[in-house]
Design an enzyme around this catalytic site. Structure first.
Site, PDB file in Angstrom:
ATOM      1  CG  ASP A  13     -29.694 -19.881  17.841  1.00 46.87           C
ATOM      2  OD1 ASP A  13     -28.763 -19.585  17.067  1.00 46.87           O
ATOM      3  OD2 ASP A  13     -30.893 -19.778  17.528  1.00 46.87           O
ATOM      4  CE1 TYR A  49      -2.895   7.138   5.414  1.00 43.47           C
ATOM      5  CE2 TYR A  49      -4.095   5.620   4.008  1.00 43.47           C
ATOM      6  CZ  TYR A  49      -2.986   5.921   4.761  1.00 43.47           C
ATOM      7  OH  TYR A  49      -1.961   5.025   4.871  1.00 43.47           O
ATOM      8  CG  HIS A  85      -1.408   1.219   1.770  1.00 48.48           C
ATOM      9  ND1 HIS A  85      -2.195   2.056   1.029  1.00 48.48           N
ATOM     10  CD2 HIS A  85      -1.271   1.811   2.978  1.00 48.48           C
ATOM     11  CE1 HIS A  85      -2.503   3.115   1.769  1.00 48.48           C
ATOM     12  NE2 HIS A  85      -1.955   2.994   2.948  1.00 48.48           N
TER      13      HIS A  85
END
Ligand code: FAD
Length: 825
Positions: free
Chosen positions: A552, A260, A222
């Site tokens: 469950d 970013y 990256h």
């Protein structure tokens, strides 16, 4: 005391050592292949941005704890988190809408966040191009982790507490005896251990290979780059501060362009996810040398500038002050991606005592480390880790091809606006039921889960919309909730309630538990008494030792020593298998999902249909509710279970795969004269919510106990045998639940919600939605939600959906057929 070996001294491994020390464990050795002062893994170069809020409650809470922890790690009056806040930008209308949804997640999970206007974005972040920004989401508690510094301080403080660190020492093998880990091999010997935890980051795959364990992560490079000094920012005091503290502006996300940003003093740091995925084979990186420094480490590859060019252009658009700078230093840094974006966490299914905590971001590092420390010391973690379990993957999802393709896809989509139902486009058709060809002929719309293709509705039912009674007509939906939905679903629900429908139940997990020790195993793990005579189905919970719900299951006693389990996940299978091995007395757990298939035949006319194809007795006497028996249907040997998730008379009819298509055809033909249709999962989900049936993982998890979740009727009070969680239940049964899983109906009868939205009372966020669907029978949208225990039936609340408040009321449940007249018919 247990001897622990931790592999890897990155941000995860060192936090784990620290969390164990805090819990009183001290016999801990951390083995790190790189030099301890800078090990050279992903942590050593991580820019450390921490954006906490995601659609996942678990991940958000892991991040929230990491922030708290980093704030608490201090030396010389300086902690390890620079809480500059986080700002996510919208530059498109779609993103602006999506930030409202994200704001909802923040409210649901208890993170303080604020939607801000374009003007406020500019006030907060004056360098932004004012022509581009439409608005933003501001999260004041986000910020920058000083990850490398935290790692060093954690080493220092845990070493003082007695933790041994072996630097420049690679683990080259895992030692085991009889399926239990006994230590790790290092070049000049072994380190004995009772517990080994791999915190090896993207090298996790290589460690997995040492024990034949496929690790579902893919190392990907990256790109991250730093600019040259920005002239207008020169001379600030800030510029001299160390990494992480040399920032005052919020960390910034420009997701519309996969970017970013953070400040590094007078320079800017830019991270980019828009480039082609660049997979790396960790095994090819070689051993970490002794001479690791900022620029030379195995996790740092050569910068490929041409991949970064679009990022640089978009960066200069958004931040015009950077037009006068250049890229000074860039690299392709490696870290882990996974098929579903989550970490891999928990005990290896094939080796007792061997655990992994890998594919973890700095953002979640301390949270994941605490969770693992809790699992080791207390047997469970306070934050539910179900969605992070290593064992959550199906066998097909552990193939190299699958891991590689889906992890790369995850990289590509990391900042995309994704609808909760949005399926992968590829790989598809990995698992199809024997009914698949027929389903396609009927125009099934398929969505994927666990590799299975599952019909959501059938185009062949479109014609029914014309004959739909007016009070069953579907209401119009907003554009978001109208995605991956069809009005046909209303017609399928109508037919199920008023005639009969067949549902493909094949993808539900089915295991067999067999052998002389089978009953003992199931009695020891479940809340119910499963010792009833063969031919009986029992619904039971699997708990952890704190009374938290771990699943469950339906336990069907087929023979004295043979049970079939209807379960939720591959994790259930791993758990039962491990417990079976541990028990010693002969018992075997066998996965039969793929070798069998199952049709749910449900509706008031179900008995009319089955009597055409079978001479067996399907009366209430011949097969009572929650009974199971073998039957011949159209000449085909089947096992028939009298139960129904949709709340109607009928059965789950199971046979082995080779008879599947023949069984489908026989029932479909026989049903024609009674108005039978094939119906999909969308109708199924609506019908089950009307009936109040919870879905494990979505509605409840290990954080909840049966009393809060409204499942106390699965606990057999008279069961004398010890079982996991029993003593915790005795304690919990005496407490008044402070929260409850509640059924809400939407007052206007039309506003849709999809799940995870926050619920407000008197303007305050007090809970969140789990499952939601339109209830066609009750003519309202339904939402199940976790709410404070003191909110009673009839109370009004508001659900927030894309920033809009929707009025809803707590209803008595189940909404449909509370007297069970339909199922017992
Ligand atoms: P590592 O730090 O890789 O530690 C694993 C350790 O195990 C290594 O030190 C390695 O030497 C050791 N090891 C491996 N194999 C062996 C062996 N056989 N024997 C002994 N030791 C072994 N995350 C964020 O949250 N926010 C960000 O802004 C961010 N930005 C990033 C930017 C870039 C460019 C990159 C590459 C990553 C970024 N990340 C970010 C991700 C983050 O850096 C990682 O996810 C995180 O550091 C992983 O920590 P870890 O402890 O699991 O792994």
């Amino acid at each position: 005391a247990k001897r622990v070996v931790i592999i890897g001294a990155g941000i995860v491994g060192t936090n784990l050592a620290d969390e164990l020390v805090a819990r009183g464990w001290s016999d801990i050795t951390v083995v790190e292949q790189g030099p301890l002062h800078m090990p050279g893994g992903s942590t050593s170069h991580a820019p450390g941005l921490v954006f906490q809020t995601t659609p996942s409650k678990t991940m958000t809470h892991l991040a929230r704890y990491t922030v708290q922890k980093l704030l608490s790690i201090e030396k010389d009056g300086q902690n390890c988190f620079n809480q500059v806040g986080g700002l996510e930008l919208a530059t498109t209308p779609a993103r602006l809408e999506d930030l409202k949804r994200k704001h909802g997640y923040a409210s649901s999970w208890g993170i303080n966040a604020r939607l801000v206007s374009a003007e406020e974005c500019l006030e907060m972040y004056p360098h932004l191009n004012k022509d581009m920004v439409l608005g933003g989401l501001h999260i004041p508690s986000d910020g920058l982790a000083l990850a490398a510094r935290a790692t060093q301080l954690l080493i220092e403080r845990t070493a003082k507490a007695g933790v041994r660190y072996l630097g420049s020492t690679p683990v080259i093998g895992i030692e085991q005896v009889n399926g239990r880990v006994t230590g790790v091999t290092i070049p000049n010997g072994t380190v004995p251990a009772d517990i080994v935890v791999s915190c090896a980051g993207f090298w996790g795959v290589e460690i997995g290979k040492m024990i034949g364990l496929p690790i579902p992560l893919l190392p990907l490079a990256h790109q991250y780059a730093k600019t040259t000094a920005v002239p207008v920012l020169a001379g600030r005091d800030l510029n001299k501060k160390p990494n992480g503290l040399n920032a005052v502006l919020p960390i910034l996300r420009h997701q519309d362009q996969d970017l970013y940003f953070r400040e590094h003093g007078g320079q800017y740091g830019i991270g980019y996810y828009g480039h082609r995925p660049m997979p790396v084979d960790a095994g090819s990186l070689g051993l970490t040398s002794k001479n690791v420094d900022e620029k030379n480490m195995p996790s740092r590859l050569e910068f490929t500038k041409e991949d970064f060019d679009p990022a640089w252009k978009e960066t200069q658009n958004l931040l015009p002050i950077l037009r006068s700078t250049q890229i000074e230093d860039g690299f392709n840094g490696i870290f882990s991606f996974t098929p579903d974006g989550g970490p891999v966490f928990g005990q290896a299914p094939n080796l007792d005592g061997f655990y992994v905590a890998e594919a973890v971001w700095v953002t979640h590092s301390a949270g994941v480390a605490r969770a693992l420390a809790e699992v080791l010391t207390e047997g469970r973690s306070q934050i539910d880790m179900t969605e992070c379990e290593l064992t959550r993957f199906e066998e097909i999802q552990l193939s190299q091809d699958y891991i590689s393709e889906t992890s790369q896809q995850n990289f590509v989509e990391i900042y995309d606006i994704l609808h909760p139902l949005q399926p992968k486009e590829s790989p598809r058709s990995l698992r199809t039921s024997p009914f698949h060809a027929r389903e396609k002929e009927l125009g099934a719309y398929f969505l994927e889960l666990g590799g299975w293709e599952r019909p959501f509705w059938y185009d062949s039912n479109a014609g029914l919309l014309n004959s739909l009674p007016s009070d069953w007509k579907p209401v119009e939906r907003d554009t978001w909730s109208a995605q991956f939905y069809s009005p046909i679903v209303a017609a399928e629900a109508w037919k199920t309630r008023n005639a009969v429908a067949m549902f493909d139940m094949t993808s539900f997990h089915r295991f067999e538990v067999g052998g002389p020790g089978a009953l003992q195993l199931l009695q020891r793990l479940t809340t119910s008494d499963v010792s009833a005579k063969p031919g009986t189905i029992t619904w039971a919970l699997l708990l952890n030792n704190h009374g938290g719900i771990r699943s469950d299951i339906f336990v069907s006693r087929l023979e004295e020593n043979l049970f079939q389990i209807g379960a939720n996940s591959a994790t259930d299978f791993a758990y039962l298998s491990r417990e079976a091995r541990r028990q010693g007395q002969w018992v075997q757990v066998r996965e039969i999902t793929g070798s069998t298939c199952c049709i749910g035949l449900w509706g008031p006319r179900a008995r009319d249909v089955i009597s055409i194809v079978s001479t067996d007795d399907f009366s209430n006497k011949g097969l009572p509710y929650f009974g199971v028996k073998n039957a011949i249907i159209s000449g085909i040997p089947t096992t028939v279970f009298r139960k129904s998730y949709v709340g109607e008379l009928g059965w789950e009819i199971q046979t082995t795969a080779e008879y599947g298509q023949r069984l489908w055809d026989a029932i479909y033909q026989a049903g024609k004269s009674h108005g039978l249709i094939a119906a999909g999962r969308a109708a199924f989900n609506s019908l089950r919510l009307e009936k109040g049936y919870r879905t494990y993982g979505t509605d409840m998890n290990t954080e909840h106990n049966p009393y809060e979740a409204g499942l106390s009727y699965t606990i057999r009070a008279s069961k004398w045998e010890e079982y996991v969680g029993k003593s915790a239940l005795e304690r919990l049964s005496k407490q008044k639940p402070t929260r409850r899983l509640r059924c809400l109906t939407v007052d206007d009868g039309r506003s849709m919600i999809l799940g995870k939205e926050p619920v407000f009372k008197n303007g305050k966020s007090v809970g969140y939605v789990t499952s939601a669907a339109f209830g066609f029978t009750v003519r309202k949208p339904i939402a199940y939600a976790w709410l404070p225990g003191n909110l009673a039936e009839g109370a009004s609340v508001e659900i927030e959906y894309f920033g809009r408040r929707i009025n809803a009321t707590i209803a008595a449940e189940p909404l449909y057929d509370p007297d069970m007249k339909r199922m017992l018919a």
